[in-house]
Design a protein around this motif. Structure first.
Motif, PDB file in Angstrom:
ATOM      1  N   PRO A 121      17.278  41.413  43.787  1.00  0.00           N
ATOM      2  CA  PRO A 121      18.505  40.605  43.853  1.00  0.00           C
ATOM      3  C   PRO A 121      18.180  39.142  44.182  1.00  0.00           C
ATOM      4  N   LYS A 162      28.271  33.416  45.595  1.00  0.00           N
ATOM      5  CA  LYS A 162      28.775  34.388  44.608  1.00  0.00           C
ATOM      6  C   LYS A 162      29.203  33.674  43.321  1.00  0.00           C
ATOM      7  N   GLY A 193      26.271  33.014  40.968  1.00  0.00           N
ATOM      8  CA  GLY A 193      25.427  34.090  40.435  1.00  0.00           C
ATOM      9  C   GLY A 193      24.387  34.607  41.414  1.00  0.00           C
ATOM     10  N   GLU A 220      23.067  36.960  44.479  1.00  0.00           N
ATOM     11  CA  GLU A 220      23.428  38.373  44.636  1.00  0.00           C
ATOM     12  C   GLU A 220      23.276  38.937  46.050  1.00  0.00           C
ATOM     13  N   MET A 221      22.647  38.190  46.928  1.00  0.00           N
ATOM     14  CA  MET A 221      22.445  38.718  48.291  1.00  0.00           C
ATOM     15  C   MET A 221      22.418  37.584  49.304  1.00  0.00           C
ATOM     16  N   ASN A 275      29.902  42.076  51.571  1.00  0.00           N
ATOM     17  CA  ASN A 275      29.959  43.063  50.475  1.00  0.00           C
ATOM     18  C   ASN A 275      31.252  42.908  49.672  1.00  0.00           C
ATOM     19  N   LEU A 280      28.369  40.376  47.437  1.00  0.00           N
ATOM     20  CA  LEU A 280      26.944  40.156  47.679  1.00  0.00           C
ATOM     21  C   LEU A 280      26.381  41.294  48.528  1.00  0.00           C
ATOM     22  N   GLN A 281      25.137  41.594  48.321  1.00  0.00           N
ATOM     23  CA  GLN A 281      24.442  42.506  49.233  1.00  0.00           C
ATOM     24  C   GLN A 281      24.065  41.729  50.487  1.00  0.00           C
ATOM     25  N   THR A 313      20.250  30.896  37.798  1.00  0.00           N
ATOM     26  CA  THR A 313      20.335  32.346  38.029  1.00  0.00           C
ATOM     27  C   THR A 313      20.337  33.080  36.682  1.00  0.00           C
ATOM     28  N   HIS A 333      17.553  35.931  35.218  1.00  0.00           N
ATOM     29  CA  HIS A 333      17.809  37.213  34.542  1.00  0.00           C
ATOM     30  C   HIS A 333      17.143  37.254  33.168  1.00  0.00           C
TER      31      HIS A 333
END
Ligand code: DGJ
Length: 730
Positions: free
Chosen positions: A330, A356, A359, A361-362, A402, A406-407, A622, A626
């Motif tokens: 992430p 967030k 893009g 993720e944590m 969360n 996001l983690q 971001t 990916h």
């Protein structure tokens, strides 16, 4: 069969796809000699290389000059104090106070697969992927047995070595030195390549000629260290990235080490790797065994690049266990450089919300969330959340993050204790200290005595109970000071010399327990940046924070040295704010992103405060992560140009295993006015395949791109960079 034993000539031959390693037993006494290591050879009976027909002869034929034999013979595991004056691999303190020890061949065993080394990290493979040779050697006077363990990973061109020493006598014996690997070779003008550094300057490459006598790199700091690295390569003078001979020796251990090359009177080299003998003394009672950590040996006939790619593949397949090893990690945002200790729930939520949108993720909450920790003077050991900062508690914060999408990840420094902590008030004897001496403070903290089970249990429960209390997906395990004042209130006087190694075993036990209870946790090791970036830690965590220096230009050197031996998938790399907090340099946000893309990728900045034009680039970055991460994580890495060497520009490339895709990163460090474009040649492509470069209509053969190359236009502005994406034409 990758391991052969020629019964008649008593020769062992270990073969990988491109290398051979040969040993032979000579003389009636059973001396085990190192015959050859290097490019693959066809013959087994090459024991003539041991020169036993030259003077001095083996003892059975000429015992009058036994000393000459011992002073020259390439002993596979050299003993101590009986005539071999070169560095010994082992030394003891026996019941009479003597240090002499010498091993002779007794028997051996060859089997498919590989055994675990109790309590230690080590490479692994399926039974079909590797083969092991265990050579049992004995010192008949001491009743001591040393089993030399070799595992052949044929596909990776790697041979691993380790040693286990067992005391078969009723009398207790102390081991004062146990190296994990030693081999002798003819010098042939090799140079020694090592990695040196400091905080914020980890793993800088240095190459120097090998002179007569001993030259070494080492750590006695209790960890593998910022300063020197448990790795040494012998590099032939003509070696480049793509050709020449390179022997890499890498230690799978996270504590004190000694990596040494010794050139002797006859121009042969003795190469050695193991736990540093300084401050080491390990008692063995009858039938007890000491396990020395594993060493990874790799030989490349294709220069440094060949060694790099072998090691990358080896670590990715045979050392990193985490379920994340083949997964995209992430994209995280860490609040350390964003807020340092000055944060609360509200601030973290604001960062998470903005992240967030871009893009990310944590969210990782770094140092300062527990006890009374508003600076680095306090509270290590008191792992209870500070509800004045984290209002509503940890679970509330994690749940909120969360919900944002996001983690959540969290920072710990489990091995430490602040003198100003509830834990120290209760258990001052849990710190490593020497009685009657004022303990040395570093970052105003002490190190916990992890040789004690009750301390390990406390530490484990402290970390695990936090992880059980909320939905935490990631842990950054930090370690911010090195060991001093080597005293344990738990060990008696005969065992104080075991403290450093027991400490490392304690760290391993804790991380093993953590990964057993939380198998899906993403663990990132860290030590004041990258002071414990070693293969041992990779066994527990698929990624390690590379350096506290997040400046894109400094990172070029740090990441080059790190990637020399570690896969890009393991290198923690983040984009941070400017002026850079370590060096004050201002670099374009795009360059910071391009450089961090060569690692795990993430952010380390206050996303609510950075300039709007930088923030706007984050969604693009971001998306690039990916697009390229599978390639970066799993591909073959090639160095094209080193800024550390040319002081002008840096260029590296990652090529997919099927050679259908490549990503080239070019960073222009020196801005030269009125300069034409720079020619670079790609590497690792398929010569007869057609390729296209993204943004260019042309179609080029692989051989054109590799031999003739491409032009990179001079870029306007400081520290500009470009990514070149190459794909096989449809
Ligand atoms: C050292 C680490 O390398 C940093 O990233 C940060 O976590 C600090 N420690 C926190 O004390």
């Amino acid at each position: 069969m990758n391991i052969q034993f020629d019964e008649k000539n008593r020769v062992f031959k270990l073969d990988t796809e491109h290398t051979s390693y040969v040993m032979a037993v000579v003389d009636n006494e059973g001396f085990l000699g190192h015959v050859y290591y290097g490019a693959k050879i066809s013959d087994t009976d090459v024991a003539y290389l041991l020169r036993t027909d030259e003077n001095p002869m083996v003892p059975s034929k000429n015992n009058r000059d036994r000393s000459s034999f011992l002073d020259t013979f390439p002993m596979e595991y050299p003993g101590n104090g009986v005539g071999d004056y070169r560095e010994s691999a082992i030394a003891v303190l026996d019941k009479n106070g003597h240090s002499a020890v010498q091993f002779f061949y007794r028997s051996h065993q060859i089997f498919d697969g590989k055994k675990k080394i109790p309590g230690l990290p080590a490479s692994f493979a399926k039974e079909t992927e590797c083969q092991t040779l265990e050579i049992v050697t004995e010192d008949p006077v001491l009743g001591l047995e040393a089993v030399l363990v070799y595992t052949v990973f044929a596909g990776s061109d790697v041979i691993t070595r380790s040693v286990r020493v067992t005391n078969h006598e009723a009398e207790t014996i102390a081991l004062t030195k146990v190296m994990s690997a030693s081999f002798d070779m003819d010098a042939e003008g090799y140079e020694m390549l090592t990695l040196h550094g400091s905080w914020a300057r980890e793993r800088q490459i240095e190459q120097r000629p090998v002179g007569y006598g001993k030259q070494s790199v080492s750590s006695v700091r209790g960890e593998s260290s910022h300063q020197e690295h448990p790795f040494v390569a012998l590099v032939s003078k003509d070696a480049t990235e793509d050709q020449g001979k390179v022997y890499g020796v890498h230690f799978v251990y996270s504590g004190n080490f000694l990596a040494q090359v010794e050139k002797n009177q006859f121009d042969t080299l003795r190469v050695m790797m193991g736990i540093h003998p300084q401050d080491f003394c390990w008692e063995l009672k009858q039938n007890e065994t000491f396990y020395a950590p594993e060493t990874v040996l790799v030989f490349s006939g294709n220069g440094l690049g060949g060694m790099t790619r072998n090691l990358h593949d080896f670590y990715r397949s045979h050392m990193i266990r985490s379920p994340y090893k083949n997964k995209k990690r992430p994209i995280l945002i860490n609040n350390w450089e964003a807020t340092y200790f000055d944060f609360n729930t509200e601030k973290l939520i604001a960062i998470a919300k903005e992240a967030k949108k871009c893009g990310i993720e944590m969210l990782v909450m770094d140092d300062g969330w527990f006890g009374r920790r508003n600076d680095d003077n306090t509270s290590l050991g008191d792992w209870q959340v500070n509800e004045e900062k984290i209002t509503g508690g940890l679970k509330h914060l994690v749940d909120e993050v969360n919900v944002i999408g996001l983690q959540f990840g969290i920072w710990f420094e489990p091995e430490m204790i602040s003198p100003d902590s509830k834990l120290y008030e209760k258990h001052p004897d849990w710190a490593i200290e020497l009685p009657d001496r004022t303990p040395c403070r570093s970052r105003n903290q002490f190190v916990l005595d992890l040789s004690r089970k009750e301390v390990r249990d406390y530490v484990y429960e402290a970390v695990a109970s936090v992880l059980r209390s909320a939905n935490i997906a990631y842990v950054k395990w930090d370690m911010n000071r090195q060991l001093t004042d080597l005293g344990s209130s738990f060990l008696d006087e005969k065992h104080q010399g075991e403290l450093m190694h027991r400490y490392v075993l304690g760290v391993y036990e804790l991380q093993e327990r953590l990964m057993t209870e939380f198998p899906d946790l993403l663990l990132e090791n860290c030590s004041g940046g990258g002071a414990r970036f070693d293969p041992g830690m990779l066994y527990y965590s698929p990624q390690i924070w590379c350096s506290d220096d997040t400046d894109a230009i400094e990172r070029l050197k740090i990441q080059e040295g790190t990637a020399l031996i570690y896969p890009l998938s393991a290198m923690g790399a983040h984009v941070s704010d400017c002026p850079n907090h370590t060096v004050g340099r201002v670099t374009p946000f795009a360059t910071r992103g391009n450089v961090a893309l060569a690692g795990t990728f993430g952010y380390e900045l206050d996303i609510t405060k950075i300039p709007e034009e930088d923030r706007k680039l984050i969604p693009e970055q971001t998306a690039m992560y990916h697009k390229y991460n599978d390639l970066v994580r799993e591909g073959d890495y090639y160095r094209i140009a080193s800024y550390a060497k040319n002081h002008e520009y840096d260029c590296y490339e990652v090529v997919s295993k099927d050679k259908k895709e490549a990503l080239v990163t070019f960073v222009q460090v020196l801005n030269r006015p009125n300069y034409h474009s720079r020619r670079i040649c790609l590497k690792g492509l398929q010569p007869d395949r057609n390729y296209q470069i993204e943004g260019d209509k042309g179609v080029y053969h692989g051989d054109t791109l590799m031999h003739a190359g491409i032009n990179i236009p001079n870029m306007w502005g400081d520290f500009q960079s470009v990514l070149i994406h190459v794909k096989a034409a449809e």
